[in-house]
Design a protein around this motif. Structure first.
Motif, short mmCIF file in Angstrom:
data_model
loop_
_atom_site.label_atom_id
_atom_site.label_comp_id
_atom_site.label_asym_id
_atom_site.label_seq_id
_atom_site.Cartn_x
_atom_site.Cartn_y
_atom_site.Cartn_z
N VAL A 1 38.95 -17.72 53.77
CA VAL A 1 39.67 -18.66 54.99
C VAL A 1 38.64 -18.90 55.67
O VAL A 1 38.08 -20.16 56.36
CB VAL A 1 40.74 -18.12 55.64
N ALA A 2 37.93 -17.68 56.17
CA ALA A 2 36.62 -18.09 57.14
C ALA A 2 35.58 -18.75 56.67
O ALA A 2 35.04 -19.78 57.32
CB ALA A 2 36.26 -16.68 57.71
N ALA A 3 35.05 -18.50 55.40
CA ALA A 3 34.09 -19.26 54.67
C ALA A 3 34.24 -20.72 54.58
O ALA A 3 33.56 -21.46 54.99
CB ALA A 3 33.76 -18.65 53.44
N ARG A 4 35.67 -21.01 54.18
CA ARG A 4 36.02 -22.31 54.00
C ARG A 4 35.96 -22.89 55.48
O ARG A 4 35.68 -24.08 55.25
CB ARG A 4 37.22 -22.25 53.10
N MET B 1 27.33 -23.05 61.23
CA MET B 1 28.44 -22.56 60.45
C MET B 1 28.64 -21.00 61.30
O MET B 1 29.83 -20.54 61.53
CB MET B 1 28.35 -22.20 59.09
N GLN B 2 27.77 -20.39 61.69
CA GLN B 2 27.76 -19.11 62.44
C GLN B 2 28.28 -19.37 63.65
O GLN B 2 29.18 -18.61 64.24
CB GLN B 2 26.40 -18.43 62.60
N GLY C 1 31.53 -21.25 44.87
CA GLY C 1 30.18 -20.80 45.00
C GLY C 1 28.91 -21.29 44.65
O GLY C 1 27.96 -21.02 44.68
N ALA C 2 29.12 -22.53 43.78
CA ALA C 2 27.90 -23.13 43.29
C ALA C 2 27.38 -24.09 44.22
O ALA C 2 26.17 -24.35 44.09
CB ALA C 2 28.44 -23.89 41.99
N ASP C 3 28.00 -24.26 45.38
CA ASP C 3 27.54 -24.98 46.39
C ASP C 3 26.64 -24.10 47.24
O ASP C 3 27.12 -23.23 47.83
CB ASP C 3 28.61 -25.72 47.25
N ALA D 1 28.18 -19.96 53.86
CA ALA D 1 29.30 -19.80 54.69
C ALA D 1 29.90 -18.42 54.06
O ALA D 1 30.31 -17.62 55.01
CB ALA D 1 30.04 -20.91 54.49
N LEU D 2 29.76 -18.09 52.86
CA LEU D 2 30.63 -16.82 52.37
C LEU D 2 29.78 -15.58 53.12
O LEU D 2 30.30 -14.74 53.47
CB LEU D 2 30.43 -16.80 51.00
N ALA D 3 28.41 -15.67 53.08
CA ALA D 3 27.46 -14.47 53.32
C ALA D 3 27.81 -14.19 55.18
O ALA D 3 28.07 -13.26 55.53
CB ALA D 3 26.05 -14.87 53.53
#
Length: 144
Positions: A13-16, A30-31, A79-81, A87-89
């Motif tokens: 949810v956070a990454a998206r 994004m941060q 995750g290919a993007d 964003a995931l990190a």
């Protein structure tokens, strides 16, 4: 990952949300979006008390609004993007409690490219501008 899992996994949810709101702003943008949620989590209120409820609260992060074109995109991104990898990190840092606040305590923001400044964006609550987003602290103890 099934769509229901996407809506209950704090990392997803956070990454998206970060990707949906600020992928065009790069890692710093994004941060900053994640920082606004971090600051909401530090002062739970009507907007939610955990990562998923804060991000998914109606009309708070526009990328989740049913009519927003970003919603379909953020539900489909993988995750290919490269931007989603970032964003995931960053989201992992939020979930792990190590995300550094770069917004001076902001809990809200708006896109400065909007035709009109939102009524809630009082100048006394302004914190900073990062990319195309102006950040404010408007929640409980908004003057702090």
């Amino acid at each position: 990952m099934p769509q229901t899992s996407l809506l209950t996994d704090p990392l997803q949810v956070a990454a998206r949300t970060a990707w949906g709101e600020a992928r065009g702003e790069g890692a710093v943008g994004m941060q900053a979006v994640l920082c606004a949620a971090r600051n909401r989590l530090a002062r739970p209120a009507w907007w939610g008390r955990d990562i998923c409820s804060v991000f998914l609260h109606p009309w708070q992060f526009s990328c989740w609004n049913m009519g927003d074109p970003n919603r379909a995109l953020l539900l489909a991104v993988t995750g290919a993007d490269p931007q989603f990898q970032i964003a995931l990190a960053l989201a992992a840092k939020l979930v792990g409690g190590s995300l550094i606040d770069i917004t001076s305590g902001a809990d809200s923001y708006y896109d400065t490219r909007l035709a009109h400044t939102p009524a809630w964006a009082a100048s006394r609550l302004y914190r900073c501008t990062i990319g195309h987003h102006a950040f404010y602290r408007v929640g409980p103890s908004g003057e702090g």
